[in-house]
Design a protein around this motif. Structure first.
Motif, PDB file in Angstrom:
ATOM      1  N   UNK A 310       0.786  -1.292  -0.222  1.00 13.38           N
ATOM      2  CA  UNK A 310      -0.032   0.088  -0.034  1.00 13.38           C
ATOM      3  C   UNK A 310       0.793   1.332  -0.039  1.00 13.38           C
ATOM      4  N   UNK A 311       0.541   2.281  -0.766  1.00 15.24           N
ATOM      5  CA  UNK A 311       1.153   3.474  -0.897  1.00 15.24           C
ATOM      6  C   UNK A 311       1.763   4.190   0.322  1.00 15.24           C
ATOM      7  N   UNK A 312       0.681   3.927   1.450  1.00 18.57           N
ATOM      8  CA  UNK A 312       1.245   4.787   2.795  1.00 18.57           C
ATOM      9  C   UNK A 312       2.404   4.557   3.174  1.00 18.57           C
ATOM     10  N   UNK A 313       3.066   3.508   3.228  1.00 23.98           N
ATOM     11  CA  UNK A 313       4.446   3.150   3.724  1.00 23.98           C
ATOM     12  C   UNK A 313       5.487   4.050   3.180  1.00 23.98           C
ATOM     13  N   UNK A 314       5.178   4.180   1.988  1.00 23.40           N
ATOM     14  CA  UNK A 314       6.414   5.252   1.187  1.00 23.40           C
ATOM     15  C   UNK A 314       6.053   6.640   1.689  1.00 23.40           C
ATOM     16  N   UNK A 318       8.334   9.318   3.362  1.00 23.30           N
ATOM     17  CA  UNK A 318       8.956  10.413   2.938  1.00 23.30           C
ATOM     18  C   UNK A 318       8.245  11.960   3.734  1.00 23.30           C
ATOM     19  N   UNK A 319       7.039  11.618   4.556  1.00 19.66           N
ATOM     20  CA  UNK A 319       6.716  12.708   5.416  1.00 19.66           C
ATOM     21  C   UNK A 319       7.587  12.811   6.386  1.00 19.66           C
ATOM     22  N   UNK A 320       8.070  11.635   7.092  1.00 20.79           N
ATOM     23  CA  UNK A 320       9.031  12.060   8.250  1.00 20.79           C
ATOM     24  C   UNK A 320      10.174  12.411   8.194  1.00 20.79           C
ATOM     25  N   UNK A 321      10.765  12.215   6.885  1.00 26.59           N
ATOM     26  CA  UNK A 321      12.410  12.512   6.177  1.00 26.59           C
ATOM     27  C   UNK A 321      12.307  13.586   5.170  1.00 26.59           C
ATOM     28  N   UNK A 322      13.210  14.179   5.188  1.00 32.30           N
ATOM     29  CA  UNK A 322      13.508  14.486   4.005  1.00 32.30           C
ATOM     30  C   UNK A 322      14.303  13.852   2.706  1.00 32.30           C
ATOM     31  N   UNK A 323      13.883  14.255   1.736  1.00 37.47           N
ATOM     32  CA  UNK A 323      14.460  13.222   0.680  1.00 37.47           C
ATOM     33  C   UNK A 323      15.938  13.832   0.016  1.00 37.47           C
ATOM     34  N   UNK A 347      13.993  15.397   8.550  1.00 36.54           N
ATOM     35  CA  UNK A 347      13.169  16.505   8.109  1.00 36.54           C
ATOM     36  C   UNK A 347      13.889  17.896   8.247  1.00 36.54           C
ATOM     37  N   UNK A 348      14.243  18.070   9.751  1.00 36.77           N
ATOM     38  CA  UNK A 348      14.596  19.292   9.856  1.00 36.77           C
ATOM     39  C   UNK A 348      16.115  19.496   9.582  1.00 36.77           C
ATOM     40  N   UNK A 349      16.417  20.539   8.755  1.00 31.76           N
ATOM     41  CA  UNK A 349      17.985  20.674   8.293  1.00 31.76           C
ATOM     42  C   UNK A 349      18.954  21.017   9.449  1.00 31.76           C
ATOM     43  N   UNK A 350      19.466  19.996  10.258  1.00 32.32           N
ATOM     44  CA  UNK A 350      20.144  20.538  11.128  1.00 32.32           C
ATOM     45  C   UNK A 350      21.641  20.948  10.590  1.00 32.32           C
ATOM     46  N   UNK A 351      22.277  21.625  11.446  1.00 33.13           N
ATOM     47  CA  UNK A 351      23.477  22.278  11.016  1.00 33.13           C
ATOM     48  C   UNK A 351      24.417  22.653  12.292  1.00 33.13           C
ATOM     49  N   UNK A 352      25.589  22.387  12.172  1.00 34.96           N
ATOM     50  CA  UNK A 352      26.368  22.632  13.515  1.00 34.96           C
ATOM     51  C   UNK A 352      26.577  23.992  13.499  1.00 34.96           C
ATOM     52  N   UNK A 353      26.675  24.798  12.397  1.00 33.03           N
ATOM     53  CA  UNK A 353      27.059  26.306  12.444  1.00 33.03           C
ATOM     54  C   UNK A 353      26.091  27.116  12.116  1.00 33.03           C
ATOM     55  N   UNK A 354      24.984  26.950  12.068  1.00 30.58           N
ATOM     56  CA  UNK A 354      23.821  27.739  11.763  1.00 30.58           C
ATOM     57  C   UNK A 354      22.376  26.974  12.148  1.00 30.58           C
ATOM     58  N   UNK A 412       8.686  28.264   3.079  1.00 29.94           N
ATOM     59  CA  UNK A 412       7.554  28.755   4.347  1.00 29.94           C
ATOM     60  C   UNK A 412       6.307  27.729   3.920  1.00 29.94           C
ATOM     61  N   UNK A 413       5.952  27.471   2.900  1.00 27.79           N
ATOM     62  CA  UNK A 413       4.750  26.649   2.988  1.00 27.79           C
ATOM     63  C   UNK A 413       5.007  25.482   3.391  1.00 27.79           C
ATOM     64  N   UNK A 414       5.864  24.605   3.264  1.00 27.56           N
ATOM     65  CA  UNK A 414       6.246  23.454   3.633  1.00 27.56           C
ATOM     66  C   UNK A 414       6.229  23.191   5.047  1.00 27.56           C
ATOM     67  N   UNK A 415       7.193  24.289   5.655  1.00 31.55           N
ATOM     68  CA  UNK A 415       7.383  24.384   7.223  1.00 31.55           C
ATOM     69  C   UNK A 415       6.087  24.791   7.749  1.00 31.55           C
ATOM     70  N   UNK A 416       5.311  25.643   7.303  1.00 32.04           N
ATOM     71  CA  UNK A 416       3.951  26.011   8.036  1.00 32.04           C
ATOM     72  C   UNK A 416       2.801  24.827   8.074  1.00 32.04           C
ATOM     73  N   UNK A 417       3.111  23.959   7.073  1.00 32.30           N
ATOM     74  CA  UNK A 417       2.271  22.811   7.173  1.00 32.30           C
ATOM     75  C   UNK A 417       2.929  21.406   7.571  1.00 32.30           C
ATOM     76  N   UNK A 418       3.994  21.550   8.438  1.00 30.71           N
ATOM     77  CA  UNK A 418       4.801  20.522   9.029  1.00 30.71           C
ATOM     78  C   UNK A 418       5.268  19.348   8.114  1.00 30.71           C
ATOM     79  N   UNK A 419       5.653  19.982   6.591  1.00 28.39           N
ATOM     80  CA  UNK A 419       5.874  18.847   5.659  1.00 28.39           C
ATOM     81  C   UNK A 419       7.657  19.024   5.636  1.00 28.39           C
TER      82      UNK A 419
END
Length: 861
Positions: A310-314, A318-323, A347-354, A412-419
C-alpha cells in the motif's frame, strides 16, 4: 496488532482470484529462477560467499517454492509477529540468499548510493579522533546487505559498529554464521523488534534512558526518545513492506539517526499519480506512477506472502524525513515488479554552524542576489533568534517583497504545514534552485532536452564579454557548454536559466562530472558521448553531487551512454533530427565517403573542393530544401526555430537584393535555402572543421576529437573546474527568464546572455518590452545584454533603446563572411544599460509578487 495478511493466516474457503494470482506469480518466478540457475552454474567455483551448510541450487529452489506458494503459515502458538515470521522463514532461511538475488533488485544500488554519500561527507568533514561511525541495518535478515557493502567501503574499518536488527531467529542465525566466517567482529546481531531497539542500550557515550551511567527514569512515561541519535547510516532493505506496524518503526528511526545521518531504503511499491500529485518534497516523479493493472496484480500477489504494497508506507517515510535522492525502477527480469530506492535525512535541516532558518535564508539570498540579512550572533537563544528572524522577515516583506525566491516561498509553505522541505534543500550542493516539476510549462518537454550541445561560439563570447571576477552573469542554459565557458573565466556568480528541466539536468551532470570524475572518464562521457560504465559512475561517484530530479533523469536515461548499438549523447535530444537528416541525406546521395574525406582534409583548399563538388550539391539541393528543411515542423523540432524567428528570416529574405533583382523568389523555401547557403558556405570557406570547428564536427561524427573540441573538454579546463568550490557561484534556475529576473535584487547583474531568445517574441505584443524592462531593473548601470538574431537588424533593438539601453552590433554576417564558427545567426548585438527605469508599481506581474503570512514566525512551527 495489524493482520499479517496473505498466507500467514489459515486459508478459509477457495479464493479464485488469489489462486490465479499465485499461479501467475509462480510462473514468473520460475522463469526468473531459471535465469538465476544459469548464473549460479557459471559461478560454482566461487564459494567465498556461501556458508558451509547452504543448500544446493535445486534444494534451494524447492524450499523457496514450497515456502512461498504451498506451505500454509498459521503463525505460532503465541500468535505474534515473530512467530509468523518464523513460520515463514524457518524452513527456507538457509536458502534465502540463493533465491532472493533475482527478486530483491536494487539492494546494491541503495548501498552504493549510501556509501557514496558517506564517502563524500568523510572527505568534506573533519571527524574527531576516536569518533565512531555506526550503521544500523533494520530488518537485515541474513546479513547479505552488510557483506555486499564491502564492494563500496571496507566495512570492518569504515564502520566502528554495525547493528543488524531483525525479528526472525532463523535469519539471524544465518547472519551469525556469515560474520563468524568473515571474521567481522564489529557486526552485532540483535534479534529484536525494531520498534524497541535503542542504540544507547549498546553504545557508550550516547544519552538515553538505557545508556550506561544514565539515571533511571522515574516512571515508564518519562522515557522519551531523543530527537536524534548516533547512527550515521540506517538501512531498510525490503523490510518496510513486511512490517505490519510500520508507523511506529519509522517514528523510531528519527531517534536512531544522527543529526547529519543518512537513511537508505529499497523496497517494492505500487502507487498511482493521484497519491503523490501536488507534493513538492518527494524528490521527483519519473517512473513513479504504476498503472492500474500492475497495481492490482502486484498488490494481490505480494499479499499472499504478507508483503504489503500500500502507498502509505512510502508516503509516511517521505513525510517523516527529507528526501536526498530517490529513484523509481522496475525489475524487468520478473515481470517488471515496481521497486524504489530512496535516501533521506532528518526533516529538520540540522547544522552545527547555523540554524535551519539561516540555511534557507542563505539559499534564498544566493538565488536572488540579495544580501544575506540574518543575524550573526550564534550564541543567542533559539527563542531570541526566532523573534529576530520573524521581525526581519516581516521588514523584508514590507520593503522589498519581490526579492524572495520561489525556493523561499516553497520552504515557508512546507514548514507551515509541518512537511519536509523540497529535496533541493537537502542536497550537498545548492547549484539547482527549487522548481515545481509538475507544472505544464515544464512537463511540455516530455523529459527531453532539445540541444545535446550548445550552438553558441564560446570563443567569440569570451572575446566580446571579457568577464571579470566581479561579474554576475545571467545566461540561458541550453546544453550548458556556454555556462562552463563562463565558469572558466571565474565570475562571481553565474545564473543559468532554462524552462526545460532536462537542459538543466544536462548542465548538472556536467558540473557533477567535473567535481567527481577524472578527465579520462569526463572525456568519454562528453567528448565521445559514450561510457560503458556510466551507470556505475552515476551511482557511486556522481550521485552525491546531483539533485534528486537530475539523478532520476540520468538513471532513467543511462542507456544513452551505455547502449553499445547507439551513437551516444550527441545523437539524442530534439537536435538529433537535424543531425540524422544530414546523415540520411548523405547516404541517399551516396556522399558519406565524401564527408569522411572532408574531415580528413589537410587544408582549407582541400576541404572547399570536397564540399563544393560532392557534399553541397546533395545537402543544399532544392529537393532537400523543399521537402524537409523548409517545413515549419522540421525547423522547430530539429533546429529549434520557432515561427516568429522563421518570420524574421523570411522578412529579411523578402527585402534582399536577390529577390529584388529576380534571382530568388520571396517564398519560405527560397528564404530557408538562402539562409542555409549563407550559413554553411562561409563555414566551409573560412573554418577548418576537423581542426577548429567542433560545432559541425560533432554533427558529422557524433563526437569530438582530442584535436577539435569545445574549451570545457580540455585538460586545462578540467584541472580548473575540478577544484573544490569551482561551482560555488553556479545557480541553475528552471523557469522563464522573466520569473527569475523579477525575483532578483535590482542592479545586481552585470551581464545577461539571452542568445536568440528575443527572436521568439511576437512583435505584435508587448511581451518583449516587458522582459526588457525587467532586465533593465536587474542590471546595474553599465551592464550588458548579449543577443544573437536571425535578422540583420532585429525589431526589438528599438525596444531596448526605448528602455534605457544603447544597442551596438558587434557581429554582422555579410555575404560570404562568418560571424563566428557556428555562423547560424545573421547578427550579434550588445545592448548596454545607460538609464534606470522607474520601479514597478505595486501589484505588478505575477513574477514580481510573492506569498507571505501576516507576521507569522514560521521557524517556530
Amino acid at each position: 496488532m495489524a493482520s499479517l495478511g496473505g498466507n500467514i493466516l489459515p486459508l478459509v474457503g477457495f479464493n479464485l482470484h488469489a489462486f490465479f494470482t499465485g499461479i501467475t506469480g509462480g510462473l514468473l518466478f520460475f522463469a526468473g529462477l531459471i535465469k538465476l540457475s544459469h548464473k549460479r552454474a557459471s559461478q560454482k567455483s566461487d564459494q567465498k560467499r556461501q556458508d558451509a551448510d547452504e543448500p544446493g541450487l535445486i534444494s534451494a529452489l524447492l524450499l523457496f517454492c514450497y515456502g512461498c506458494f504451498f506451505k500454509p503459515h498459521s503463525g505460532s502458538d503465541k500468535a505474534n509477529q515473530q512467530g509468523a515470521l518464523e513460520s515463514f522463514y524457518a524452513g527456507q532461511a538457509s536458502a534465502y540468499d540463493v533465491t532472493r538475488k533475482l527478486l530483491l533488485r536494487g539492494r546494491e544500488d541503495m548501498l552504493a548510493l549510501a556509501a557514496a554519500q558517506l564517502l563524500h561527507k568523510a572527505k568534506s568533514e573533519s571527524r574527531k579522533a576516536g569518533s565512531r561511525r555506526i550503521w544500523v541495518d533494520v530488518g537485515g535478515g541474513t546479513g547479505w546487505n552488510i557483506e555486499a557493502m564491502s564492494q563500496f567501503v571496507n566495512v570492518p574499518e569504515f564502520f566502528s559498529t554495525v547493528y543488524l536488527v531483525d525479528l526472525s531467529p532463523s535469519l539471524c542465525a544465518v547472519a551469525e554464521k556469515r560474520f563468524s566466517r568473515l571474521g567481522w567482529d564489529n557486526v552485532k546481531i540483535i534479534c529484536q523488534d525494531a520498534r524497541k531497539f535503542r542504540l544507547e542500550d549498546y553504545e557508550n557515550g550516547l544519552s538515553g534512558p538505557g545508556s550506561p551511567g544514565s539515571s533511571t527514569p522515574k516512571s515508564y512515561f518519562d522515557q522519551k526518545r531523543p530527537e536524534h541519535g548516533g547512527a550515521d547510516l540506517i538501512t531498510m532493505s525490503y523490510s518496510l513492506s513486511m512490517i505490519p506496524d510500520y508507523y511506529s518503526v519509522i517514528d523510531s528511526l528519527t531517534s536512531l539517526l544522527s543529526p547529519d545521518g543518512l537513511l537508505g531504503v529499497v523496497d517494492f511499491y505500487v502507487q498511482s499519480k493521484a497519491d503523490f500529485t501536488y507534493r513538492n518534497w518527494t524528490g521527483g516523479m519519473i517512473g513513479r506512477h504504476v498503472n492500474y493493472l500492475s497495481r492490482t496484480f502486484w498488490r494481490a500477489w505480494f499479499d499472499l506472502d504478507r508483503v504489503a504494497l500500500e502507498p502509505a508506507r512510502r508516503d509516511y517515510l517521505e513525510y517523516k524525513f527529507g528526501t536526498v535522492l530517490t529513484a523509481n525502477l522496475r525489475n524487468t527480469a520478473l515481470g517488471s515488479i515496481p521497486y524504489y530506492v530512496w535516501l533521506g535525512c532528518h526533516k529538520k535541516p540540522f547544522s552545527s554552524s547555523s540554524l535551519p532558518e539561516e540555511i534557507i535564508q542563505r539559499i534564498d539570498a544566493l538565488a536572488t542576489e540579495s544580501p544575506y540579512l540574518l543575524p550573526s550572533d550564534s550564541h543567542s537563544s533559539k527563542k531570541q533568534q526566532n523573534v529576530i528572524t520573524a521581525k526581519l522577515t516581516r521588514a523584508i516583506e514590507r520593503t522589498a517583497p519581490e526579492i524572495r525566491s520561489k525556493a523561499f516561498d516553497a520552504a515557508i509553505q512546507n514548514l507551515s504545514a509541518n512537511l519536509p522541505l523540497p529535496s533541493f534543500f537537502y542536497q550537498n550542493h545548492h547549484w539547482r534552485i527549487y522548481y515545481d516539476d509538475q507544472l505544464p510549462k515544464h512537463t511540455q518537454f516530455n523529459n527531453e532536452y532539445i540541444y545535446a550541445f550548445t550552438w553558441e561560439d564560446s570563443r567569440v563570447d569570451r572575446e566580446i564579454l571579457k568577464l571579470g571576477c566581479d561579474d554576475v552573469v545571467l545566461a540561458i542554459t541550453s546544453a550548458g557548454d556556454n555556462i562552463l565557458s563562463y565558469a572558466l573565466q571565474s565570475p562571481a556568480r553565474i545564473h543559468a536559466i532554462d524552462l526545460n528541466p532536462s537542459q538543466n539536468h544536462l548542465l548538472e551532470l556536467k558540473a557533477a562530472s567535473f567535481t567527481a570524475l577524472s578527465h579520462a572518464d569526463f572525456w568519454k562521457i562528453f567528448g565521445e558521448g559514450k561510457h560503458e560504465n556510466f551507470r556505475a559512475l552515476l551511482i557511486t561517484r556522481l550521485s552525491p553531487h546531483l539533485s534528486s530530479r537530475a539523478f532520476q533523469y540520468w538513471l532513467d536515461n543511462s542507456f544513452i551512454f551505455t547502449n553499445p548499438t547507439s551513437r551516444g549523447l550527441y545523437d539524442t535530444g530534439g537536435s538529433r533530427h537535424a543531425i540524422r537528416a544530414f546523415r540520411y541525406t548523405s547516404r541517399l546521395f551516396r556522399c558519406r565517403s565524401a564527408v569522411t574525406s572532408l574531415l580528413n582534409s589537410k587544408t582549407l583548399i582541400e576541404q572547399r573542393e570536397i564540399w563544393h563538388s560532392k557534399i553541397r550539391p546533395a545537402l543544399l539541393s532544392p529537393l532537400v530544401s523543399n521537402l524537409l528543411v523548409s517545413t515549419e515542423a522540421f525547423l522547430w523540432k530539429a533546429l529549434g526555430v520557432p515561427k516568429n524567428q522563421l518570420a524574421m528570416i523570411e522578412a529579411d529574405h523578402g527585402s534582399s537584393r536577390a529577390v529584388k533583382v529576380g534571382l530568388a523568389k520571396s517564398t519560405r523555401a527560397h528564404a530557408i535555402w538562402h539562409y542555409m547557403v549563407n550559413t554553411l558556405d562561409p563555414v566551409v570557406e573560412k573554418t577548418h572543421i576537423a581542426v577548429d570547428n567542433p560545432y559541425y564536427l560533432v554533427c558529422m561524427t557524433g563526437g569530438f576529437t582530442k584535436k577539435c573540441h569545445p574549451d570545457y573538454l580540455s585538460r586545462a579546463a578540467h584541472k580548473k573546474l575540478s577544484q573544490p568550490g569551482a561551482f560555488e557561484g553556479l545557480r541553475i534556475h528552471t523557469d522563464e527568464i522573466d520569473e527569475v529576473i523579477a525575483r532578483m535584487a535590482p542592479g545586481t547583474v552585470t551581464v545577461a546572455v539571452l542568445m536568440d531568445s528575443m527572436d521568439w517574441f511576437d512583435p505584435d505584443t508587448d511581451a518583449a518590452g516587458r522582459q526588457i524592462e525587467k532586465v533593465n531593473r536587474a542590471l546595474k548601470t553599465g551592464g550588458r545584454v548579449l543577443v544573437r538574431s536571425s535578422a540583420l537588424r532585429p525589431w526589438y533593438i528599438k525596444e531596448f533603446e526605448k528602455r534605457g539601453f544603447v544597442g551596438e552590433r558587434v557581429g554582422n554576417r555579410g555575404v560570404g563572411e562568418c560571424i563566428d564558427r557556428v555562423n547560424m545567426y545573421a547578427s550579434c548585438w550588445v545592448c548596454t544599460k545607460v538609464d534606470n527605469l522607474p520601479p514597478p508599481t505595486p501589484g505588478g506581474s505575477e513574477g514580481e509578487q510573492r506569498t507571505g503570512g501576516e507576521e507569522v514566525d514560521v521557524w517556530s512551527l
